[in-house]
Each structure stands twice: as C-alpha cells, then as structure tokens.
Design an enzyme around this catalytic site. Structure first.
Site, short mmCIF file in Angstrom:
data_model
loop_
_atom_site.label_atom_id
_atom_site.label_comp_id
_atom_site.label_asym_id
_atom_site.label_seq_id
_atom_site.Cartn_x
_atom_site.Cartn_y
_atom_site.Cartn_z
N ASP A 52 0.84 -1.20 0.00
CA ASP A 52 0.00 0.00 0.00
C ASP A 52 0.88 1.25 0.00
O ASP A 52 1.56 1.52 0.99
CB ASP A 52 -0.89 -0.03 1.26
CG ASP A 52 -2.03 0.96 1.15
OD1 ASP A 52 -2.02 1.80 0.24
OD2 ASP A 52 -2.95 0.88 2.00
N ASP A 53 0.91 1.98 -1.11
CA ASP A 53 1.69 3.24 -1.21
C ASP A 53 3.20 3.04 -1.30
O ASP A 53 3.96 3.93 -0.93
CB ASP A 53 1.46 4.18 0.00
CG ASP A 53 0.09 4.83 0.03
OD1 ASP A 53 -0.69 4.64 -0.91
OD2 ASP A 53 -0.19 5.55 1.01
N CYS A 112 -5.32 4.74 -3.78
CA CYS A 112 -5.56 3.33 -3.42
C CYS A 112 -6.75 2.69 -4.10
O CYS A 112 -6.61 1.72 -4.83
CB CYS A 112 -5.79 3.19 -1.92
SG CYS A 112 -4.53 3.89 -0.88
N ASP A 159 -0.01 -0.52 -4.93
CA ASP A 159 -1.19 0.09 -5.55
C ASP A 159 -0.94 1.48 -6.11
O ASP A 159 -1.65 1.95 -7.00
CB ASP A 159 -2.40 0.09 -4.58
CG ASP A 159 -2.13 0.84 -3.29
OD1 ASP A 159 -1.00 1.35 -3.09
OD2 ASP A 159 -3.06 0.91 -2.46
#
Ligand SMILES: *[C@@H]1O[C@H](CO)[C@@H](O)[C@H](O)[C@H]1NC(C)=O
Ligand SMILES: *[C@@H]1O[C@H](CO)[C@@H](O)[C@H](O)[C@H]1NC(C)=O
Ligand SMILES: *[C@@H]1O[C@H](CO)[C@@H](O)[C@H](O)[C@H]1NC(C)=O
Ligand SMILES: *[C@@H]1O[C@H](CO)[C@@H](O)[C@H](O)[C@H]1NC(C)=O
Ligand SMILES: *[C@@H]1O[C@H](CO)[C@@H](O)[C@H](O)[C@H]1NC(C)=O
Length: 496
Positions: free
Chosen positions: A30-31, A66, A295
């Site tokens: 995530d990120d 996201c 993502d």
C-alpha cells in the site's frame, strides 16, 4: 470398449493438464514507491523474487490513489470502465455499483475454473463498512477470505474472517497476514491450483513498524532529488499553493516519515521470505508465480509538497513490479511499459483461463525491447467537508479543498480540481507525459522524461506543439476506450 478407452485417455489428459496449472501469489503493498528508494529495504524481495525472476522497469498504475488503483488491478479495467473514482462509497469504492459487478474481479474466473482462492489484507478502502453490508459480506470469487475492514492500519482493526468479524488490538496486521498465508500454503496440495492475494498495510500512513523493527533506520533521511522542496510556478494550481518551498522546520517530519515507511516495510520483506520458504517446503514453489507490486507510489517533499500520492508525477504513478515463476528468466530486467490493469489478464493467460472483458493485456514475459505504448492515468480530486483546519488561513470554499492541516504547514494535499488525465507515452526513443487538468485554467503539463527525469520543467509552451495536438486527440479517445484492443489503439490507427 473403444469409447471407454477414449474416455479414460481423455480423462487422463484433462487431469494431467489440470495438474500442471500454475499457482499464483500476488503481494500488493500500500503506497510503496519505487522512485524514492521504496524498494531499498526489501532484501528478501531482491533475493527471492528479483534474482529468481523478472523486474519490470517501467511499471505504472492507472491512478495514483488506493481504491481506484486496486479496483483496476482486480478488474483489469481503467477507471472510466470500473467506475471506482475515489476512496468514498459515493465514488464507488466498494459502492453499490461495484458490489453489483464484483464478479468481474479476476479471482472469479479462476475460481470458476477450479482454483482455490485466498485473500488476506486490505481490499477496497470501504470494504466492511456498515453502509456496504458490514464485515459479514464476503466478496464473490474467494474460497477463503480475510479482508481488512476499512483502510490500512497496523493495530486495532477488524478483519472479516470468512464473514466473521474479528477485532484485534495488538496483533501486527502484516504478521497476521503472514501467519494466515503460511497456514493456507501448508493446507494446499498439488491436486488443486490456488491463487493467493496478500495485501499488507505497509508502508501506508501511519507508517507503524513492527516493534522489532523500530529504529532500524534511525539514521536514514528522506532522499533529496533535484526536485526536493523546490518552489514551483509552472505546475497546476494545487502545487502552486503556499508555502512553497516548505519551511526547514518541516524537514525532520519528512525524514521521520521516510524512515518509518522503510521500517514498516521490513515485516513485508520478512513475510515474502516466509511465504517463499513455505512454498518450497511444501514442494509448490516450482509451479507458482509470485507477483510483487504496489497500488500506487508516493512523494515526500517533491515540488514543496508534504507527503502523499494523488499527483501525476513519477513518484506517485510508478510502482515496483517483480514476477518469478515457471519458465521465466532469472535476474532479468524487462523494460516494456506495463500497467496494473495488465496483471489480471496476465494471470488468467498463464492459467489458461478465458478472461472477461478487460482493458489491460497479458504481459509479454520474454520481450526485451521496449515497444511503444500510450498509457492512461486518471485521477478524480477529492474535496472534503471540514478537512481544512480552521487554524489554516485558506478562505477558499472548504468543501473543494482536502487535507489542509497545521501540522502540514497548511499545505493542502488535494482539491476537487486536482482532477486530471494523463497520457504516459513510452517508446524506444520517447519518454513523455502529458496531463490535462479539469480546472478553470484547463491547465496542461508536459514532461520530456528523457531530458528531464525529475519533471522540473513543464514544457507545454515549448517545442512540442505538434505532439500536444496529437496527445489531446489521443487522450480524448483513450478516456472512452474499452477492451484491450480498443485501449491499445483507440483511434484505429494501426488496424485496417
Ligand atoms: C489500540 O487501542 C487501544 C485502546 O483504544 C489503545 O490503548 C492502544 O494504544 C491502541 N494501539 C495502537 C498500537 O494504536
Ligand atoms: C488449514 O487447515 C487446518 C486444518 O484443517 C485449519 O484449521 C486451518 O484453518 C487451515 N488454514 C487456513 C489458512 O485455511
Ligand atoms: C547511525 O550512525 C552512527 C554514527 O555514524 C553509527 O554509529 C550507528 O551505528 C548508526 N546507526 C544505525 C542504526 O545505522
Ligand atoms: C467521490 O466521488 C463522488 C462521485 O463523483 C463524489 O460525490 C464525492 O464527493 C467524492 N468524494 C470526495 C471525498 O471527494
Ligand atoms: C481550484 O479550486 C479552488 C478551491 O475551490 C479554487 O479556489 C481555485 O481557484 C481553483 N483553481 C483552478 C485553477 O481551478
């Protein structure tokens, strides 16, 4: 008798075909950026995936945020087709329309074809909220479901274990995902192929490392590329907002965020080693594709921004993508331009399963030349009631600005008119980006990334006028494209 014999032969052939179908493990962080060194702490990913497989050097996402990006990965579709626009329910992040069409998620095609399918971790940001049915809802296509309710966190979360909500205070989420995945792998046999998607929260805000990793990078500071904390006057409205540059007093906070992200990623790196180890011990590794990606990317301090994503620059749209698996080259770098909408069609292609209508296309694993591709990046700026802190000086109508906090020196992170579409155009001798904003200035930005890799100079008024006319036309077609063939060639230029 003959018929019987044929039947036996046929069944035998089908069975051996079925046996050969590969397994898939997708690890979705995530990120996690690539441009700012987000892969540096990932020693196990280097050893067990990069050295054993292919690193894609030009891997991008359809949106630097996201929920829309995850929806693209899951469906193989651009935003204008899956219609998850932002992180809110009203923007179809696990909204009504998404749920009605959720069978488009690629896991369904694999499940229907006999795969056992497993998901653990963050799904779409609004999964599990009360208005969307709560954590009792198990999305279709998954044999085993461990979905995180809501957005990424590290402690104090609810997980839906096959529809049973389970609250946890002090179990570090990445470690929980690791333990579930190891247990799942131990239960697999060669008789049924499987898909496993592992979606840990790291390195998303609040960047909480596992306790055993706190302080590991205490000496590390945020990378200072030539675009770090420079004043901006040739970029779109939000980027021109003051303060620009950020005051020196904010630098320790940027450094803290940078090193905390690395520390939070270490548990993911350990998970990767443990998953590979479990696959090996259970004699499944040779027949398993392991895909590692994120993502969206991230920026920390670039162009006097604070830390976030949601921008069209390389920091935010470029992501890691590494794949190892049966028949793939080892320690190879593949330069072809790839998008996150290619992952679902790639998996279905490798599994020999017919894909539903998708905008992406299977990645050509063996390809060594760049080829040419126009990739579309879409972003819908978010505004939010009340997220302009009253201590901030902005008198603009607050609903249209988002995330303006005194601790960020009141630098806003988003605005409704931070809405844009870009063409990311990569070819043998071309490396361009062209973006148009839906704001009152119809602002446009053009970067020649060969000459200007840090996107320091908006070249929209320069020597490229002919190509800009072409990009404008191309963009308007791309924004309506549907299906791989059409999205590859939306103006029918190359087909007869
Ligand atoms: C989890 O929540 C409890 C109770 O609100 C709190 O005391 C604790 O600090 C939280 N843990 C973390 C790691 O945030
Ligand atoms: C693996 O199988 C055991 C025994 O049936 C079961 O208790 C466990 O929940 C399974 N693990 C997973 C992740 O499915
Ligand atoms: C940080 O730097 C100091 C001085 O160079 C060094 O002694 C120490 O080992 C470093 N700490 C870490 C965690 O790398
Ligand atoms: C998300 O998109 C929806 C639909 O366009 C919009 O109504 C909503 O305000 C957006 N959410 C935010 C936070 O901007
Ligand atoms: C963007 O939105 C803000 C907030 O509504 C507004 O003040 C500003 O003028 C807008 N800028 C452009 C270029 O549209």
């Amino acid at each position: 008798m003959l018929n019987y014999l044929l039947l036996v032969l046929y069944a035998g052939a089908v069975l051996s075909d079925v046996e050969k179908r590969p397994n898939f493990v997708v690890i979705l962080t995530d990120d996690q950026d690539i441009v700012l060194g987000g892969m540096t702490p990932m020693k196990n990913v280097q050893q067990f995936i990069a050295k054993e497989g292919v690193t894609f050097a030009n891997s991008y996402v359809t949106s630097p945020i996201c929920c829309p990006s995850r929806a693209s990965l899951l469906t193989g579709q651009y935003i204008h087709n899956h219609r998850t626009q932002n992180n809110s329910l009203s923007g179809n992040c696990y909204g009504t329309e998404w749920r009605r069409k959720e069978h488009r998620v690629f896991a369904n095609a694999l499940h229907d074809a006999g795969y056992n399918t497993f998901y653990a971790g963050k799904y779409l940001n609004q999964y599990g909220v009360k208005e969307a049915g709560g954590p009792e809802v198990v999305p279709p296509g998954w044999s085993e479901w461990h979905g995180l309710v809501g957005n990424s966190v590290y402690y104090n979360y609810t997980m839906s274990n096959n529809g049973v909500p389970t609250y946890s205070t002090d179990l570090y989420l990445t470690d929980v995902i690791r333990d579930l995945s190891i247990s799942y792998i131990e239960n697999q046999t060669e008789s049924q192929p499987f898909l496993m998607v592992l979606a840990p929260p790291a390195p998303h805000q609040p960047f909480t490392p596992a306790r055993r990793h706190e302080g590991v990078y205490s000496n590390v500071t945020a990378v200072r590329h030539p675009n770090f904390n420079i004043a901006v006057d040739d970029k779109h409205w939000l980027l021109r907002m003051p303060p620009s540059p950020l005051p020196e007093t904010m630098m320790p906070e940027l450094d803290r965020v940078y090193r905390s992200r690395w520390e939070a990623l270490l548990a993911v790196d350990e998970m990767v080693a443990d998953v590979i180890g479990a696959l090996e011990v259970n004699a499944l590794l040779d027949n398993t594709y392991v895909i590692y990606t994120s993502d969206n990317g991230y920026h920390i301090g670039q162009f006097s921004q604070v830390y976030d994503k949601r921008q069209p620059y390389e920091t935010d749209i470029k992501v890691p993508l590494l794949i190892r698996g049966p028949g793939l080259k080892k320690n190879a770098v593949n330069p072809q331009p790839v998008l996150n909408i290619d992952i679902a069609p790639t998996i279905l292609h490798l599994a020999g399963v017919k894909a539903p209508d998708m905008d992406g296309r299977p990645v050509k694993m063996e390809k060594e030349e760049i080829g040419e591709r126009y990739m579309l990046v879409e972003y819908y700026g978010e505004g939010r009631d009340g997220s302009v802190d009253e201590k901030c000086p902005w008198k603009y109508d607050g609903d249209n600005l988002a995330q303006c906090y005194p601790e960020y020196d009141c630098k806003c992170q988003d605005a409704r008119n931070n809405t844009f579409a870009c063409i990311r155009h990569i070819a043998q001798r071309l490396n361009m980006k062209y973006c148009v904003f839906a704001d009152t200035e119809k602002f446009a930005e053009l970067y020649d990334l060969t000459a200007d890799p840090y996107e320091l100079t908006n070249a929209v008024d320069g020597e490229f006028q002919a190509i800009i006319v072409w990009y404008n036309n191309y963009l308007s077609h791309m924004l309506k494209c549907r299906g791989a063939k059409n999205c590859d060639d939306p103006m029918g230029e190359f087909s007869n």
